[in-house]
Design a protein around this motif. Sequence first.
Motif, PDB file in Angstrom:
ATOM      1  N   TRP A  34     -16.363  14.407  -9.931  1.00 52.91           N
ATOM      2  CA  TRP A  34     -15.539  14.795  -9.075  1.00 52.91           C
ATOM      3  C   TRP A  34     -15.344  16.213  -8.384  1.00 52.91           C
ATOM      4  O   TRP A  34     -15.029  16.533  -7.497  1.00 52.91           O
ATOM      5  CB  TRP A  34     -14.011  14.175  -9.219  1.00 52.91           C
ATOM      6  CG  TRP A  34     -13.735  14.879 -10.515  1.00 52.91           C
ATOM      7  CD1 TRP A  34     -13.761  14.194 -11.754  1.00 52.91           C
ATOM      8  CD2 TRP A  34     -12.851  15.835 -10.819  1.00 52.91           C
ATOM      9  NE1 TRP A  34     -13.146  15.071 -12.872  1.00 52.91           N
ATOM     10  CE2 TRP A  34     -12.621  16.285 -12.238  1.00 52.91           C
ATOM     11  CE3 TRP A  34     -12.581  17.067  -9.940  1.00 52.91           C
ATOM     12  CZ2 TRP A  34     -11.923  17.229 -12.777  1.00 52.91           C
ATOM     13  CZ3 TRP A  34     -11.815  18.082 -10.535  1.00 52.91           C
ATOM     14  CH2 TRP A  34     -11.612  18.072 -11.880  1.00 52.91           C
ATOM     15  N   MET A  35     -15.788  17.163  -9.315  1.00 52.17           N
ATOM     16  CA  MET A  35     -15.513  18.472  -9.028  1.00 52.17           C
ATOM     17  C   MET A  35     -16.475  19.141  -7.745  1.00 52.17           C
ATOM     18  O   MET A  35     -16.315  19.975  -6.998  1.00 52.17           O
ATOM     19  CB  MET A  35     -16.140  19.227 -10.229  1.00 52.17           C
ATOM     20  CG  MET A  35     -15.369  19.246 -11.312  1.00 52.17           C
ATOM     21  SD  MET A  35     -15.735  20.163 -12.834  1.00 52.17           S
ATOM     22  CE  MET A  35     -14.393  19.846 -14.118  1.00 52.17           C
ATOM     23  N   ASP A  36     -17.508  18.205  -7.523  1.00 53.96           N
ATOM     24  CA  ASP A  36     -18.399  18.514  -6.445  1.00 53.96           C
ATOM     25  C   ASP A  36     -17.493  18.484  -4.959  1.00 53.96           C
ATOM     26  O   ASP A  36     -17.768  18.831  -3.901  1.00 53.96           O
ATOM     27  CB  ASP A  36     -19.623  17.583  -6.267  1.00 53.96           C
ATOM     28  CG  ASP A  36     -20.440  18.124  -7.098  1.00 53.96           C
ATOM     29  OD1 ASP A  36     -20.749  19.436  -7.526  1.00 53.96           O
ATOM     30  OD2 ASP A  36     -21.386  17.252  -7.474  1.00 53.96           O
ATOM     31  N   ARG A  37     -16.263  17.435  -5.016  1.00 52.21           N
ATOM     32  CA  ARG A  37     -15.548  17.552  -3.892  1.00 52.21           C
ATOM     33  C   ARG A  37     -14.095  18.180  -3.853  1.00 52.21           C
ATOM     34  O   ARG A  37     -13.374  18.183  -3.106  1.00 52.21           O
ATOM     35  CB  ARG A  37     -15.011  15.830  -3.915  1.00 52.21           C
ATOM     36  CG  ARG A  37     -16.178  15.090  -3.801  1.00 52.21           C
ATOM     37  CD  ARG A  37     -15.773  13.404  -3.424  1.00 52.21           C
ATOM     38  NE  ARG A  37     -14.659  12.802  -4.131  1.00 52.21           N
ATOM     39  CZ  ARG A  37     -14.742  12.497  -5.287  1.00 52.21           C
ATOM     40  NH1 ARG A  37     -15.485  12.443  -6.167  1.00 52.21           N
ATOM     41  NH2 ARG A  37     -13.273  12.306  -5.808  1.00 52.21           N
ATOM     42  N   ALA A  38     -13.986  18.962  -5.039  1.00 51.33           N
ATOM     43  CA  ALA A  38     -13.002  20.026  -4.920  1.00 51.33           C
ATOM     44  C   ALA A  38     -13.001  21.065  -3.862  1.00 51.33           C
ATOM     45  O   ALA A  38     -13.780  21.456  -3.555  1.00 51.33           O
ATOM     46  CB  ALA A  38     -12.848  20.478  -6.181  1.00 51.33           C
ATOM     47  N   LYS A  39     -11.537  21.210  -3.435  1.00 47.55           N
ATOM     48  CA  LYS A  39     -11.548  22.153  -2.365  1.00 47.55           C
ATOM     49  C   LYS A  39     -11.742  23.422  -2.747  1.00 47.55           C
ATOM     50  O   LYS A  39     -12.333  24.494  -2.315  1.00 47.55           O
ATOM     51  CB  LYS A  39      -9.964  22.074  -2.079  1.00 47.55           C
ATOM     52  CG  LYS A  39      -9.516  23.219  -1.026  1.00 47.55           C
ATOM     53  CD  LYS A  39      -8.061  22.935  -0.498  1.00 47.55           C
ATOM     54  CE  LYS A  39      -7.693  24.253   0.540  1.00 47.55           C
ATOM     55  NZ  LYS A  39      -6.168  23.939   0.790  1.00 47.55           N
ATOM     56  N   CYS A  40     -11.692  23.757  -3.951  1.00 48.87           N
ATOM     57  CA  CYS A  40     -11.720  25.280  -4.692  1.00 48.87           C
ATOM     58  C   CYS A  40     -13.434  25.544  -4.833  1.00 48.87           C
ATOM     59  O   CYS A  40     -13.999  26.508  -5.270  1.00 48.87           O
ATOM     60  CB  CYS A  40     -11.257  25.446  -5.957  1.00 48.87           C
ATOM     61  SG  CYS A  40     -11.549  24.247  -7.517  1.00 48.87           S
ATOM     62  N   CYS A  87      -4.303  24.525  -3.221  1.00 45.95           N
ATOM     63  CA  CYS A  87      -4.589  23.186  -3.482  1.00 45.95           C
ATOM     64  C   CYS A  87      -4.318  22.114  -2.598  1.00 45.95           C
ATOM     65  O   CYS A  87      -4.716  20.929  -2.553  1.00 45.95           O
ATOM     66  CB  CYS A  87      -4.203  22.755  -5.124  1.00 45.95           C
ATOM     67  SG  CYS A  87      -4.622  24.021  -6.361  1.00 45.95           S
ATOM     68  N   GLN A  88      -3.443  22.637  -1.445  1.00 41.25           N
ATOM     69  CA  GLN A  88      -2.983  21.712  -0.435  1.00 41.25           C
ATOM     70  C   GLN A  88      -4.202  20.775   0.027  1.00 41.25           C
ATOM     71  O   GLN A  88      -5.309  21.458   0.434  1.00 41.25           O
ATOM     72  CB  GLN A  88      -2.236  22.352   0.584  1.00 41.25           C
ATOM     73  CG  GLN A  88      -1.572  21.590   1.537  1.00 41.25           C
ATOM     74  CD  GLN A  88      -0.797  22.449   2.618  1.00 41.25           C
ATOM     75  OE1 GLN A  88      -0.914  23.465   2.602  1.00 41.25           O
ATOM     76  NE2 GLN A  88       0.146  21.688   3.180  1.00 41.25           N
ATOM     77  N   LYS A  89      -4.200  19.461   0.065  1.00 51.92           N
ATOM     78  CA  LYS A  89      -5.057  18.669   0.744  1.00 51.92           C
ATOM     79  C   LYS A  89      -6.274  18.606  -0.037  1.00 51.92           C
ATOM     80  O   LYS A  89      -7.330  18.195   0.554  1.00 51.92           O
ATOM     81  CB  LYS A  89      -5.288  18.768   2.173  1.00 51.92           C
ATOM     82  CG  LYS A  89      -4.041  18.747   3.006  1.00 51.92           C
ATOM     83  CD  LYS A  89      -4.234  18.947   4.632  1.00 51.92           C
ATOM     84  CE  LYS A  89      -3.102  18.802   5.455  1.00 51.92           C
ATOM     85  NZ  LYS A  89      -3.366  18.980   6.693  1.00 51.92           N
ATOM     86  N   PHE A 128      -7.088  16.193  -6.152  1.00 51.79           N
ATOM     87  CA  PHE A 128      -5.827  16.942  -6.918  1.00 51.79           C
ATOM     88  C   PHE A 128      -5.719  16.143  -8.163  1.00 51.79           C
ATOM     89  O   PHE A 128      -5.162  16.696  -9.190  1.00 51.79           O
ATOM     90  CB  PHE A 128      -4.715  16.487  -5.863  1.00 51.79           C
ATOM     91  CG  PHE A 128      -3.636  17.363  -6.039  1.00 51.79           C
ATOM     92  CD1 PHE A 128      -3.409  18.867  -5.669  1.00 51.79           C
ATOM     93  CD2 PHE A 128      -2.463  16.826  -6.587  1.00 51.79           C
ATOM     94  CE1 PHE A 128      -2.079  19.526  -5.902  1.00 51.79           C
ATOM     95  CE2 PHE A 128      -1.371  17.535  -6.711  1.00 51.79           C
ATOM     96  CZ  PHE A 128      -0.985  18.845  -6.378  1.00 51.79           C
ATOM     97  N   ALA A 129      -5.297  14.966  -8.165  1.00 52.00           N
ATOM     98  CA  ALA A 129      -5.109  14.160  -9.468  1.00 52.00           C
ATOM     99  C   ALA A 129      -6.086  14.255 -10.335  1.00 52.00           C
ATOM    100  O   ALA A 129      -5.746  14.470 -11.600  1.00 52.00           O
ATOM    101  CB  ALA A 129      -4.854  12.544  -9.046  1.00 52.00           C
TER     102      ALA A 129
END
Length: 112
Positions: A15-21, A51-53, A57-58
Amino acid sequence: MIPLDDEFRIGLEPWMDRAKCKGRPTEDYDIDNLPSPLLVANRRQAAAQLCQKCPVFAECAWYAYRYRIVGWVMAGIPVKLQRNEQHRAQLLGIAARAGIADAQKELSKGAA
């Protein structure tokens, strides 16, 4: 922020590949770089905006809870050592409300 530099690497998850950061400078998520601690509302707002949007997030909240990460903005929360248990409870709640089964089990055990 998922600290991914070698000093802090805990474990990569898909899931980290999809993180905003992902791809952003790590220092952007260091709590020491947020507005002054005297302006608590501004710190919380700055952390939330980072971290908005974010689509994961979860997952980030559960990761931060599981690995007891402090000193970083994780799932919009500036996780400080001094308030670690309060922040861990918030992270667990975010993950559990989002339907992460392991977080729901942990919450039902009364952990935080």
